[in-house]
Design an enzyme around this catalytic site. Sequence first.
Site, PDB file in Angstrom:
ATOM      1  N   GLN A  54       0.842  -1.195   0.000  1.00 41.93           N
ATOM      2  CA  GLN A  54       0.000   0.000   0.000  1.00 41.93           C
ATOM      3  C   GLN A  54       0.882   1.251   0.000  1.00 41.93           C
ATOM      4  O   GLN A  54       0.378   2.356  -0.064  1.00 41.93           O
ATOM      5  CB  GLN A  54      -0.913   0.034   1.228  1.00 41.93           C
ATOM      6  CG  GLN A  54      -2.029  -0.966   1.203  1.00 41.93           C
ATOM      7  CD  GLN A  54      -2.906  -0.864   2.435  1.00 41.93           C
ATOM      8  OE1 GLN A  54      -2.473  -0.487   3.519  1.00 41.93           O
ATOM      9  NE2 GLN A  54      -4.164  -1.221   2.276  1.00 41.93           N
ATOM     10  N   ARG A  55       2.168   1.039   0.066  1.00 40.45           N
ATOM     11  CA  ARG A  55       3.096   2.157   0.114  1.00 40.45           C
ATOM     12  C   ARG A  55       3.235   2.838  -1.241  1.00 40.45           C
ATOM     13  O   ARG A  55       3.367   4.051  -1.316  1.00 40.45           O
ATOM     14  CB  ARG A  55       4.461   1.648   0.588  1.00 40.45           C
ATOM     15  CG  ARG A  55       5.468   2.720   0.798  1.00 40.45           C
ATOM     16  CD  ARG A  55       6.749   2.160   1.378  1.00 40.45           C
ATOM     17  NE  ARG A  55       7.703   3.227   1.593  1.00 40.45           N
ATOM     18  CZ  ARG A  55       8.973   3.026   1.882  1.00 40.45           C
ATOM     19  NH1 ARG A  55       9.438   1.804   2.003  1.00 40.45           N
ATOM     20  NH2 ARG A  55       9.774   4.037   2.058  1.00 40.45           N
ATOM     21  N   ARG A 109      -1.771   6.094   3.867  1.00 47.14           N
ATOM     22  CA  ARG A 109      -2.407   4.783   4.002  1.00 47.14           C
ATOM     23  C   ARG A 109      -2.843   4.464   5.431  1.00 47.14           C
ATOM     24  O   ARG A 109      -3.620   3.535   5.642  1.00 47.14           O
ATOM     25  CB  ARG A 109      -1.483   3.685   3.479  1.00 47.14           C
ATOM     26  CG  ARG A 109      -0.249   3.500   4.340  1.00 47.14           C
ATOM     27  CD  ARG A 109       0.705   2.484   3.779  1.00 47.14           C
ATOM     28  NE  ARG A 109       1.970   2.555   4.483  1.00 47.14           N
ATOM     29  CZ  ARG A 109       2.879   1.618   4.460  1.00 47.14           C
ATOM     30  NH1 ARG A 109       2.670   0.523   3.762  1.00 47.14           N
ATOM     31  NH2 ARG A 109       4.003   1.757   5.119  1.00 47.14           N
ATOM     32  N   ASN A 125       5.285 -25.365   3.778  1.00 42.67           N
ATOM     33  CA  ASN A 125       5.558 -26.780   3.571  1.00 42.67           C
ATOM     34  C   ASN A 125       4.299 -27.586   3.929  1.00 42.67           C
ATOM     35  O   ASN A 125       3.335 -27.047   4.488  1.00 42.67           O
ATOM     36  CB  ASN A 125       6.809 -27.246   4.329  1.00 42.67           C
ATOM     37  CG  ASN A 125       6.621 -27.388   5.825  1.00 42.67           C
ATOM     38  OD1 ASN A 125       5.513 -27.466   6.359  1.00 42.67           O
ATOM     39  ND2 ASN A 125       7.729 -27.437   6.544  1.00 42.67           N
ATOM     40  N   HIS A 131      -1.406 -28.255   9.427  1.00 39.27           N
ATOM     41  CA  HIS A 131      -1.728 -27.530  10.665  1.00 39.27           C
ATOM     42  C   HIS A 131      -2.643 -26.336  10.385  1.00 39.27           C
ATOM     43  O   HIS A 131      -3.664 -26.144  11.050  1.00 39.27           O
ATOM     44  CB  HIS A 131      -0.434 -27.070  11.345  1.00 39.27           C
ATOM     45  CG  HIS A 131      -0.648 -26.189  12.530  1.00 39.27           C
ATOM     46  ND1 HIS A 131      -1.151 -26.659  13.726  1.00 39.27           N
ATOM     47  CD2 HIS A 131      -0.459 -24.858  12.698  1.00 39.27           C
ATOM     48  CE1 HIS A 131      -1.261 -25.655  14.572  1.00 39.27           C
ATOM     49  NE2 HIS A 131      -0.843 -24.553  13.973  1.00 39.27           N
ATOM     50  N   ARG A 136      -7.965 -23.568  10.294  1.00 33.61           N
ATOM     51  CA  ARG A 136      -8.693 -22.548   9.543  1.00 33.61           C
ATOM     52  C   ARG A 136      -9.871 -23.072   8.719  1.00 33.61           C
ATOM     53  O   ARG A 136     -10.627 -22.274   8.184  1.00 33.61           O
ATOM     54  CB  ARG A 136      -7.725 -21.781   8.646  1.00 33.61           C
ATOM     55  CG  ARG A 136      -6.608 -21.073   9.420  1.00 33.61           C
ATOM     56  CD  ARG A 136      -7.137 -20.122  10.471  1.00 33.61           C
ATOM     57  NE  ARG A 136      -6.046 -19.351  11.064  1.00 33.61           N
ATOM     58  CZ  ARG A 136      -6.192 -18.232  11.732  1.00 33.61           C
ATOM     59  NH1 ARG A 136      -7.390 -17.750  11.954  1.00 33.61           N
ATOM     60  NH2 ARG A 136      -5.146 -17.608  12.222  1.00 33.61           N
TER      61      ARG A 136
END
Length: 197
Positions: A54-55, A109, A125, A131, A136
């Site tokens: 966003q820079r 920003r 990996n 995991h 999630r």
Amino acid sequence: MRVILLDANIPDVNLEKRELEKHIFFTFLVDGISRACSHQLVRHRPASYSQQSQRYVSMKDFPYVKPESVRDKFVLSENKKISFDDVMSFLGNVYEAFVEAGVPKEDARFVLPNACATRIVFTMNGRELVHFLKLRTCNRAQWEIRKMAIKMLKLLRDKMPEIFDRVGPGCFMTGVCPEGEKTCGKQAEVVSFFENL
């Protein structure tokens, strides 16, 4: 949200599944997730990330992610009825006004919301992916990262079913919900969903 499996580095070695997980790497491009979602993603530290800046990118009419819970909702602020879209538009205009006033984009920003859409490339990996997906894809995960994780899992099952066919939320993988009292209470439904994904 778009999820693309860019690359899979799978060595041609004869190892047991748990050992092989440590030596396979997958690179994804995820486009159109919120900064809030990307902040959750990068908490999974054993990975490499490259995120849209966003820079340097102008954020005047920034794309954003809109949760279903705010659709058709209005709030009162200073005796005005405003929507989520009104807030996003206002923040985009404020950002642009700061830039036009000479404020560097990297400082302007700071007014941008977590809803800003972003693009991120990351590599994990196999062991970390298992995991990540276990946590999630759970119904208790935040909706946006759950949606992203399920898309990733579909791609991984197509690419390497011998590793990922039995991967999903904890209740699917172990038969027991790891959430304890905070369980979603829908284990049979969740297991059925991931068996048929």
